[in-house]
Design a protein around this motif. Structure first.
Motif, PDB file in Angstrom:
ATOM      1  N   VAL A 177       0.841  -1.201   0.000  1.00  8.62           N
ATOM      2  CA  VAL A 177       0.000   0.000   0.000  1.00  8.62           C
ATOM      3  C   VAL A 177       0.871   1.244   0.000  1.00  8.62           C
ATOM      4  CG1 VAL A 177      -1.662   1.320   1.365  1.00  8.62           C
ATOM      5  CG2 VAL A 177      -1.879  -1.153   1.201  1.00  8.62           C
ATOM      6  N   ASN A 178       0.452   2.250  -0.738  1.00  8.73           N
ATOM      7  CA  ASN A 178       1.155   3.523  -0.700  1.00  8.73           C
ATOM      8  C   ASN A 178       0.575   4.352   0.435  1.00  8.73           C
ATOM      9  OD1 ASN A 178       2.830   5.613  -1.382  1.00  8.73           O
ATOM     10  ND2 ASN A 178       2.172   5.747  -3.504  1.00  8.73           N
ATOM     11  N   TYR A 179       1.179   4.254   1.618  1.00 10.76           N
ATOM     12  CA  TYR A 179       0.697   5.027   2.754  1.00 10.76           C
ATOM     13  C   TYR A 179       0.939   6.512   2.515  1.00 10.76           C
ATOM     14  CZ  TYR A 179       0.340   0.855   5.753  1.00 10.76           C
ATOM     15  OH  TYR A 179       0.005  -0.347   6.313  1.00 10.76           O
ATOM     16  N   ILE A 180      -0.078   7.315   2.724  1.00 12.60           N
ATOM     17  CA  ILE A 180       0.019   8.766   2.606  1.00 12.60           C
ATOM     18  C   ILE A 180      -0.421   9.346   3.947  1.00 12.60           C
ATOM     19  CG2 ILE A 180      -0.711  10.810   1.313  1.00 12.60           C
ATOM     20  CD1 ILE A 180      -1.552   8.820  -0.958  1.00 12.60           C
ATOM     21  N   VAL A 386       0.584  -0.037  -4.528  1.00 16.14           N
ATOM     22  CA  VAL A 386       1.861   0.343  -5.132  1.00 16.14           C
ATOM     23  C   VAL A 386       1.972  -0.104  -6.587  1.00 16.14           C
ATOM     24  CG1 VAL A 386       3.051   0.284  -2.909  1.00 16.14           C
ATOM     25  CG2 VAL A 386       2.975  -1.786  -4.329  1.00 16.14           C
ATOM     26  N   VAL A 387       0.954  -0.777  -7.110  1.00 20.89           N
ATOM     27  CA  VAL A 387       0.979  -1.218  -8.503  1.00 20.89           C
ATOM     28  C   VAL A 387       0.601  -0.053  -9.402  1.00 20.89           C
ATOM     29  CG1 VAL A 387      -0.005  -2.818 -10.189  1.00 20.89           C
ATOM     30  CG2 VAL A 387       0.445  -3.587  -7.847  1.00 20.89           C
ATOM     31  N   LYS A 388       1.462   0.230 -10.366  1.00 17.19           N
ATOM     32  CA  LYS A 388       1.249   1.382 -11.245  1.00 17.19           C
ATOM     33  C   LYS A 388      -0.092   1.285 -11.966  1.00 17.19           C
ATOM     34  CE  LYS A 388       6.210   1.914 -12.264  1.00 17.19           C
ATOM     35  NZ  LYS A 388       7.239   1.732 -13.323  1.00 17.19           N
ATOM     36  N   GLY A 389      -0.858   2.354 -11.913  1.00 24.44           N
ATOM     37  CA  GLY A 389      -2.098   2.434 -12.658  1.00 24.44           C
ATOM     38  C   GLY A 389      -3.247   1.621 -12.105  1.00 24.44           C
TER      39      GLY A 389
END
Length: 469
Positions: A177-180, A386-389
């Protein structure tokens, strides 16, 4: 989810009543007591089976029961895996207590095959890597992607995934996961009260004062039982003040990194919030309690990562409309501009090297990293993978949209730290010290002095593997 998830994450790290990391890992971090390596030999590899998976071998999966729940595993990832391996039994397990439940399995030489090692009670990744307990995932990166045999898995990922998952030159940990991270609020509540998102620290303090005087709700809270939720904005502020090198120096255990002036200034700023603007009882509440208080309009703002919206979906009232804003500018002379964000791969998946089926474990991760699986995940749990697109064309919720827009606006102005996963003892000390800072138990000066002392102790301890970035 609770470097916190809750971080329950962290958590986004990981975010606390922690099992002391040094003790919890003693059995697996002592070379003379290492368990024998797994004898699981790969099956023959082929274009259709690049990792050499035994199609009939069972797979044991453990998912952290935090902000994302576990339906993504049972409803998305595991059915996809089964389309290719229908005869492989998947033993699905869920726990909030990763270390307590699974550390004995590592010590006994019989760990499971896939672990979502996340949450406040996650295992010390640095110690596991040091002891050779983690599978080298390089074959996964070089394998063809699940979707397209002409594209390697590594080429479908945000480049930060490999950087964050690499320990001593080997890729061991997959952040999914892209944690923000940022300060979360209700867009509706702000609109209804005529409040605007603060862009400077003076504006933030003024907003806290306005909310406090209005008397309808408290200005601010955080997960008092899990103070990693608060050391995250503190360190992000320190990086804004002094530049990214502030966090690089802390990661690298440089002399005086914690006692640097930007860290002290950030500690002083947040100590004022702790003294004047916290919701009553914050110190005794966990992340769910404080987040639910926000859903009830008992408090206006809290720090968290982008797992928040999904974690609270059962208690969030209709029309609440989550929003997120970045840490305000401390002064006009901050080295990093407004909009700077702490973001990094989180929700860390590992494949134990001494498990019964490491090939199956890596294949499970390969399925997870398909664009469809990652996209379905993003839509289900209101966050970005985190997978592009993977999020393209998907319906994003208000909070996910707000965080995604903030990340786009930040551009290259993003920061992160890695000491939390590298040095579990330092994390424990930071948790305890930050809790005391916010309740007035230590001064900002004593706070940085305490953490500098712990970092110096770790640096001088030759038995602890040191990492660099």
């Amino acid at each position: 989810m609770a470097n916190t998830p809750h971080i329950t994450r962290r958590g986004l790290l990981r975010a606390a009543a922690l099992v002391p990391v040094a003790g919890a890992l003693a059995a697996c971090a002592t070379p003379q007591t290492q368990a024998p390596a797994s004898s699981a030999a790969p099956a023959a590899t082929s274009a259709a089976n690049p990792l050499g998976v035994d199609a009939k071998k069972p797979l044991e999966v453990w998912i952290f029961d935090g902000g994302f729940g576990n339906a993504y595993a049972t409803d998305i990832h595991q059915p996809l895996f089964k389309t290719k391996y229908p005869d492989a039994e998947i033993k699905h397990n869920v726990t909030k207590e990763i270390t307590k439940v699974l550390q004995p399995r590592f010590a006994g030489g019989n760990p499971p095959d896939v672990i979502d090692n996340s949450g406040a009670n996650a295992m010390d990744m640095g110690a596991l890597a040091q002891d050779g307990q983690l599978q080298d995932l390089a074959p996964l990166l070089d394998a063809p992607s699940w979707d397209d045999p002409n594209v390697k898995v590594k080429d479908t990922l945000d480049p930060a995934v490999v950087e964050f998952g690499t320990y001593d030159g080997k890729f061991h940990v997959l952040g999914y996961v892209n944690y923000i991270h940022g300060i979360w609020y209700s867009q509706k509540t702000f609109r209804d009260n005529g409040w605007t998102v603060p862009k400077t620290w003076d504006e933030f303090i003024a907003l806290c004062e306005t909310i406090k005087k209005a008397g309808k709700m408290a200005p601010f809270t955080y997960a008092g039982k899990h103070p990693q939720y608060l050391y995250e904005p503190l360190l992000t502020m320190a990086a804004k003040i002094g530049g990214n090198e502030v966090l690089v120096n802390i990661d690298n255990l440089e002399d005086g990194a914690w006692s640097a002036e930007p860290v002290r200034q950030a500690a002083e700023a947040w100590a004022e919030v702790g003294a004047k603007y916290l919701m009553q009882g914050t110190a005794g509440l966990d992340h769910v309690q404080t987040q639910t208080a926000q859903n009830k309009n008992e408090v206006a703002m809290l720090p968290c990562g982008s797992w928040l919206e999904n974690e609270q979906k059962t208690t969030t009232p209709e029309g609440f409309e989550y929003g997120m804003f970045p840490i305000p500018d401390f002064t006009a002379s901050d080295k990093m501009p407004y909009g700077t964000l702490h973001t990094q791969p989180g929700e860390s998946f590992i494949v134990p090297s001494r498990g019964a089926n490491p090939q199956g474990g890596m294949e499970y991760l390969r399925a997870m990293l398909s664009k469809k699986a990652a996209g379905d995940f993003s839509e289900l749990v209101s966050t970005v993978s985190v997978v592009k697109g993977a999020g393209e064309g998907r319906d994003l919720s208000p909070g996910a949209k707000s965080a995604t827009e903030a990340l786009a606006a930040a551009g290259a102005n993003t920061v992160y730290y890695r000491w939390r996963s590298w040095y579990g003892q330092l994390h424990d000390e930071a948790v305890a010290a930050t809790g005391q800072l916010m309740t007035g138990g230590v001064t900002p000066e004593k706070y940085v002095e305490r953490l500098q002392k712990k970092a110096d102790e770790l640096k001088a301890d030759s038995s602890i593997k040191k990492y660099k970035r």
